[in-house]
Design a protein around this motif. Structure first.
Motif, short mmCIF file in Angstrom:
data_model
loop_
_atom_site.label_atom_id
_atom_site.label_comp_id
_atom_site.label_asym_id
_atom_site.label_seq_id
_atom_site.Cartn_x
_atom_site.Cartn_y
_atom_site.Cartn_z
N ILE A 167 0.83 -1.21 0.00
CA ILE A 167 0.00 0.00 0.00
C ILE A 167 0.86 1.26 0.00
CG2 ILE A 167 -1.63 1.35 1.37
CD1 ILE A 167 -2.90 -1.28 2.25
N ALA A 168 1.88 1.29 0.88
CA ALA A 168 2.76 2.46 0.93
C ALA A 168 3.46 2.68 -0.41
CB ALA A 168 3.80 2.28 2.04
N SER A 169 3.92 1.61 -1.02
CA SER A 169 4.66 1.72 -2.28
C SER A 169 3.76 2.14 -3.43
CB SER A 169 5.35 0.38 -2.60
OG SER A 169 6.26 0.02 -1.59
N ILE A 170 2.53 1.60 -3.49
CA ILE A 170 1.65 1.95 -4.61
C ILE A 170 1.16 3.38 -4.47
CG2 ILE A 170 -0.49 1.14 -3.58
CD1 ILE A 170 0.56 0.75 -7.26
N ILE A 227 1.89 8.81 -6.73
CA ILE A 227 2.26 10.24 -6.69
C ILE A 227 3.40 10.52 -7.65
CG2 ILE A 227 3.21 12.06 -5.24
CD1 ILE A 227 1.73 10.77 -2.87
N VAL A 228 4.42 9.66 -7.59
CA VAL A 228 5.56 9.81 -8.50
C VAL A 228 5.09 9.68 -9.95
CG1 VAL A 228 7.74 8.77 -9.27
CG2 VAL A 228 7.26 9.02 -6.83
N GLY A 229 4.26 8.68 -10.21
CA GLY A 229 3.76 8.46 -11.57
C GLY A 229 2.92 9.61 -12.08
N THR A 230 2.10 10.20 -11.20
CA THR A 230 1.27 11.32 -11.61
C THR A 230 2.12 12.53 -11.98
OG1 THR A 230 -0.56 10.57 -10.21
CG2 THR A 230 -0.58 12.88 -10.89
N THR A 281 8.66 1.66 -4.53
CA THR A 281 8.06 2.92 -5.01
C THR A 281 8.70 3.35 -6.32
OG1 THR A 281 7.46 3.71 -2.80
CG2 THR A 281 7.76 5.37 -4.51
N ALA A 282 10.02 3.25 -6.39
CA ALA A 282 10.72 3.61 -7.63
C ALA A 282 10.26 2.73 -8.79
CB ALA A 282 12.23 3.48 -7.43
N ILE A 283 10.05 1.46 -8.51
CA ILE A 283 9.62 0.53 -9.56
C ILE A 283 8.18 0.82 -9.98
CG2 ILE A 283 9.16 -1.89 -10.09
CD1 ILE A 283 11.44 -2.56 -8.04
N SER A 284 7.27 0.90 -9.00
CA SER A 284 5.87 1.15 -9.34
C SER A 284 5.68 2.54 -9.93
CB SER A 284 4.99 0.98 -8.10
OG SER A 284 5.27 1.99 -7.13
N GLY A 285 6.50 3.50 -9.48
CA GLY A 285 6.41 4.85 -10.03
C GLY A 285 6.77 4.91 -11.50
N ALA A 286 7.76 4.11 -11.89
CA ALA A 286 8.17 4.09 -13.30
C ALA A 286 7.05 3.56 -14.19
CB ALA A 286 9.43 3.24 -13.46
N TYR A 287 6.39 2.51 -13.73
CA TYR A 287 5.29 1.95 -14.52
C TYR A 287 4.03 2.82 -14.44
CZ TYR A 287 8.09 -2.25 -15.20
OH TYR A 287 9.09 -3.12 -15.58
N TRP A 325 -0.57 -2.39 -9.32
CA TRP A 325 -0.77 -2.84 -7.94
C TRP A 325 -0.50 -4.33 -7.80
CZ3 TRP A 325 -1.08 -2.44 -2.95
CH2 TRP A 325 -1.77 -3.40 -2.21
N GLN A 326 -1.03 -5.13 -8.72
CA GLN A 326 -0.80 -6.57 -8.64
C GLN A 326 0.69 -6.89 -8.76
OE1 GLN A 326 -3.23 -8.27 -7.72
NE2 GLN A 326 -5.09 -7.26 -8.42
N THR A 327 1.37 -6.17 -9.64
CA THR A 327 2.82 -6.38 -9.78
C THR A 327 3.56 -5.94 -8.53
OG1 THR A 327 2.66 -6.04 -12.18
CG2 THR A 327 4.84 -5.80 -11.19
N THR A 328 3.11 -4.84 -7.92
CA THR A 328 3.74 -4.33 -6.71
C THR A 328 3.65 -5.33 -5.57
OG1 THR A 328 3.29 -2.03 -7.33
CG2 THR A 328 3.69 -2.47 -5.00
N ILE A 329 2.47 -5.94 -5.41
CA ILE A 329 2.30 -6.94 -4.34
C ILE A 329 3.27 -8.10 -4.57
CG2 ILE A 329 0.75 -8.78 -3.58
CD1 ILE A 329 0.28 -6.26 -2.11
N LYS A 330 3.41 -8.53 -5.80
CA LYS A 330 4.34 -9.64 -6.08
C LYS A 330 5.79 -9.21 -5.90
CE LYS A 330 2.28 -10.47 -10.05
NZ LYS A 330 1.96 -11.06 -11.36
N ASP A 331 6.09 -7.95 -6.20
CA ASP A 331 7.46 -7.46 -6.02
C ASP A 331 7.87 -7.39 -4.56
OD1 ASP A 331 7.94 -7.22 -8.71
OD2 ASP A 331 7.53 -5.07 -8.82
N THR A 332 6.88 -7.31 -3.65
CA THR A 332 7.24 -7.27 -2.22
C THR A 332 7.97 -8.53 -1.79
OG1 THR A 332 5.08 -8.20 -1.56
CG2 THR A 332 5.26 -5.79 -1.66
#
Length: 237
Positions: free
Chosen positions: A29-32, A37-40, A111-117, A168-175
Motif C-alpha cells: 500500500i505504501a509503495s503503490i 504520486i511519482v507516476g502522476t 516505489t521507484a519501480i511502481s512509479g516508473a510503470y 498494484w498486482q505487480t507491486t504486491i508480487k514485487d514485495t
C-alpha cells in the motif's frame, strides 16, 4: 502432512505468517500510493512536454524498467546500508539497519519501480482525454485549476484504473523480492519456516494461498471502484 500442519500450528508459525502478510500489505500500500504520486507527477510532465523534466523522466523510467527489480533493491540497499549503520550507531541506535531501515529501503525501491510503470499509465490516460474538451473549457474562460479538477482528473482516474490495477498486482508480487534484505514479510517468513521445520511444501503453499487472497480481495475492491466511477460517468451524461 498432518504432522507438518501440527508443527506449523504449535510452533506459532500461523501468527508469524499473519504478521508477515501484514507487512506485505503495508509495504504494498505504501509503495503503490507513493508510486502513484511519482507516476502522476512524472506522467503529467511527459504529457505537458516540460523540458528538461521530460528528459529526466525518460531516463528514470528507462533505467528502472530496463533492469530487474531485484537488482534495483540490491543497489539501493547495499549502496546505503553501511552509511546508515554508521549514522545509527553514532546516535546510539545500533542494529537499526536490520529492522526499520530494511522496511524504508523496501518502500523506496518498490516505489521507484511502481512509479516508473505508473508514469506510463498516467501519461497514456492523459493522452486519451480528447484535447477538444480542454480547448473548449479554455475558450469559455475556465481557470486551469478548475479544468484540471473537473475535466482532466476525473477522466484520467477512470482511464488509468485498469493500468494502475496491473501496477498494484505487480507491486504486491514485487514485495516478495525484498526478503533478500531481511525484511520479515510473507515470503521471508515462509522461507524461514520452511527451513526451520523442514516442511517447505506446507509453508510455500500457505504463502501461495495468502498472496492469492490478497490479490483477489484487492481485485474485488478495484473492480468496485471502477464500476462506481463508470456509474458516475453515465449519471453525469
Amino acid at each position: 502432512m498432518e504432522f507438518g500442519l501440527l508443527q506449523v500450528w504449535e510452533g506459532g508459525w500461523i501468527g508469524a505468517i499473519l504478521r508477515g502478510a501484514t507487512v506485505t500489505v503495508m509495504l504494498g500500500i505504501a509503495s503503490i500510493l507513493l508510486g502513484a504520486i511519482v507516476g502522476t507527477l512524472c506522467g503529467t510532465a511527459k504529457w505537458l512536454r516540460l523540458f528538461p523534466f521530460t528528459l529526466l523522466v525518460d531516463v528514470y523510467t528507462s533505467i528502472v524498467r530496463g533492469v530487474p527489480e531485484l537488482l534495483v533493491i540490491y543497489l539501493l540497499f547495499f549502496s546505503s546500508v553501511e552509511f546508515m549503520a554508521k549514522v545509527a550507531a553514532a546516535f546510539g541506535y545500533g542494529g537499526l539497519e536490520g529492522n526499520a531501515y530494511a522496511f524504508v529501503v523496501a518502500v523506496v525501491a518498490i516505489t521507484a519501480i511502481s512509479g516508473a510503470y505508473s508514469t506510463e499509465v498516467v501519461r497514456g490516460a492523459l493522452q486519451s482525454i480528447p484535447p477538444g474538451q480542454i480547448e473548449a473549457a479554455r475558450a469559455l474562460g475556465i481557470s486551469s485549476g478548475r479544468i484540471f479538477r473537473r475535466i482532466i482528473l476525473p477522466q484520467m482516474l477512470r482511464i488509468a484504473i485498469p493500468g494502475m490495477n496491473n501496477v498494484w498486482q505487480t507491486t504486491i508480487k514485487d514485495t516478495a523480492l525484498v526478503s533478500v534484505v531481511g525484511l520479515q514479510e510473507l515470503m521471508r517468513v515462509a522461507f524461514v519456516g520452511a527451513g526451520s521445520t523442514r516442511q517447505p511444501l506446507i509453508f510455500y503453499t500457505i504463502a501461495f494461498v495468502v498472496y492469492l487472497l490478497i490479490t483477489l480481495v484487492s481485485q474485488s475492491g478495484i473492480d468496485w471502484l471502477e464500476a462506481r466511477l463508470q456509474g458516475r460517468r453515465r449519471a453525469a451524461r
